[in-house]
Design an enzyme around this catalytic site. Structure first.
Site, PDB file in Angstrom:
ATOM      1  N   ASP A  62       0.845  -1.292   0.119  1.00 20.78           N
ATOM      2  CA  ASP A  62       0.043   0.102  -0.004  1.00 20.78           C
ATOM      3  C   ASP A  62       0.780   1.336   0.150  1.00 20.78           C
ATOM      4  O   ASP A  62       2.085   1.372   0.321  1.00 20.78           O
ATOM      5  CB  ASP A  62      -0.930  -0.013   1.214  1.00 20.78           C
ATOM      6  N   ASN A 126      -7.133  -2.538  14.111  1.00 18.93           N
ATOM      7  CA  ASN A 126      -8.812  -2.833  13.466  1.00 18.93           C
ATOM      8  C   ASN A 126      -8.816  -4.065  12.759  1.00 18.93           C
ATOM      9  O   ASN A 126      -9.952  -4.268  12.155  1.00 18.93           O
ATOM     10  CB  ASN A 126      -9.390  -1.762  12.939  1.00 18.93           C
ATOM     11  N   HIS A 128      -7.108  -4.676   9.887  1.00 22.63           N
ATOM     12  CA  HIS A 128      -6.853  -4.402   8.453  1.00 22.63           C
ATOM     13  C   HIS A 128      -5.674  -5.247   8.217  1.00 22.63           C
ATOM     14  O   HIS A 128      -4.777  -5.379   8.921  1.00 22.63           O
ATOM     15  CB  HIS A 128      -6.729  -2.966   8.237  1.00 22.63           C
ATOM     16  N   GLU A 133      -9.411  -1.819   4.930  1.00 25.82           N
ATOM     17  CA  GLU A 133      -9.896  -1.556   6.490  1.00 25.82           C
ATOM     18  C   GLU A 133     -11.386  -2.492   6.616  1.00 25.82           C
ATOM     19  O   GLU A 133     -11.848  -3.048   5.485  1.00 25.82           O
ATOM     20  CB  GLU A 133     -10.539  -0.259   6.401  1.00 25.82           C
TER      21      GLU A 133
HETATM   22  P1  PGA Z   1       2.596  -1.505  12.385  1.00 24.42           P
HETATM   23  O1  PGA Z   1       1.453  -1.535  11.489  1.00 24.42           O
HETATM   24  O2  PGA Z   1       3.620  -2.317  12.055  1.00 24.42           O
HETATM   25  O3  PGA Z   1       3.264  -0.133  12.337  1.00 24.42           O
HETATM   26  O4  PGA Z   1       2.026  -1.965  13.894  1.00 24.42           O
HETATM   27  C1  PGA Z   1       0.767  -2.527  10.845  1.00 24.42           C
HETATM   28  C2  PGA Z   1      -0.309  -2.385  10.031  1.00 24.42           C
HETATM   29  O5  PGA Z   1      -1.191  -1.430  10.229  1.00 24.42           O
HETATM   30  O6  PGA Z   1      -0.518  -2.967   9.071  1.00 24.42           O
END
Ligand code: PGA
Length: 225
Positions: A62, A126, A128, A133
């Site tokens: 992404d 959450n 995702h 999302e």
């Molecule tokens: P993080 O993000 O490694 O910064 O916790 C993971 C994500 O949101 O996919």
């Protein structure tokens, strides 16, 4: 099954081992790569191993819709943490772009498997994966998305203020991710344990995007607290 590892270093080296095997054993490797805090140690470990990246093609999961030269863009992140420190060909480093169908064609266009060979994922609080999302269709393909309030809040730690966090992104879809031959989910921190359990052991539902991984027959999940 969730593989519990005893330290963040072990998590980083374990995922680096998986990537190293992929790169060494295959003539061409199509990798899907994550950003964020969790993979930082893994990238550090990979760089220190001085691997030959000449036959590796990468697709970031992404990108924020923002200036790509901003220090918090995922393009800047990848250059700083991996690409500028290896011999990977810049032309082989891809980020989701518009038209998004052309990005999907790019993945298919290289020889070998139609989809990604090895997809490394993180999970958001959450549920995702990439920026799919809650509520994302299990059939979704690469597309422009609005970030959820929770994601904007979680990612505000990387910016001066929450107002600076981009509100939109381009993400690989869940359908795109599920076409990967092997998917590896890496999770770090107790604050992710609850959502990880729900995703891996609860109902398979679009409300919890990562739960789609229960439908894939080649997924490895690693966690450390
Ligand atoms: P993080 O993000 O490694 O910064 O916790 C993971 C994500 O949101 O996919």
């Amino acid at each position: 099954m969730i593989n519990v590892l005893k330290s963040y270093n072990k998590l980083s080296s374990t995922i680096a081992d998986i990537i190293e095997s992929q790169i060494k054993e295959q003539t061409i490797s199509k990798l899907a790569l994550p950003t964020g805090d969790t993979p930082l140690g893994m990238y550090e470990e990979l760089v220190s191993r001085k691997l030959d990246w000449k036959s590796v093609i990468t697709f970031n999961l992404d990108v924020y819709l923002m200036n790509i030269d901003h220090p918090q863009s995922y393009q800047s992140y990848m250059r700083k943490n991996l690409f500028d420190r290896t011999n990977i060909y810049p032309d082989y480093c891809h980020y989701p772009f518009r038209p998004t169908e052309a990005f999907e064609d790019k993945i298919k266009g290289y020889p070998g498997n139609k989809g990604i060979d090895l997809c490394i994922l993180g999970i958001g609080t959450n549920g995702h994966i990439a920026f799919n999302e809650p509520g994302s269709s299990f059939k979704s393909r690469t597309r422009v998305v609005d970030l959820s309030e929770q994601t904007i809040k979680d990612n505000s730690r990387f910016f001066d203020s929450i107002d600076d966090v981009p509100k939109q992104a381009i993400t690989m879809g869940l359908g795109t991710i599920m076409e990967s031959k092997l998917i590896v989910l890496m999770t770090n921190g107790e604050h992710k344990l609850n959502i990880l359990n729900i995703a891996m052991n609860g109902e398979v539902t679009e409300t919890v995007p990562a739960s789609i991984l229960q439908n894939h027959d080649n997924v490895e999940v690693y966690y450390c607290d």
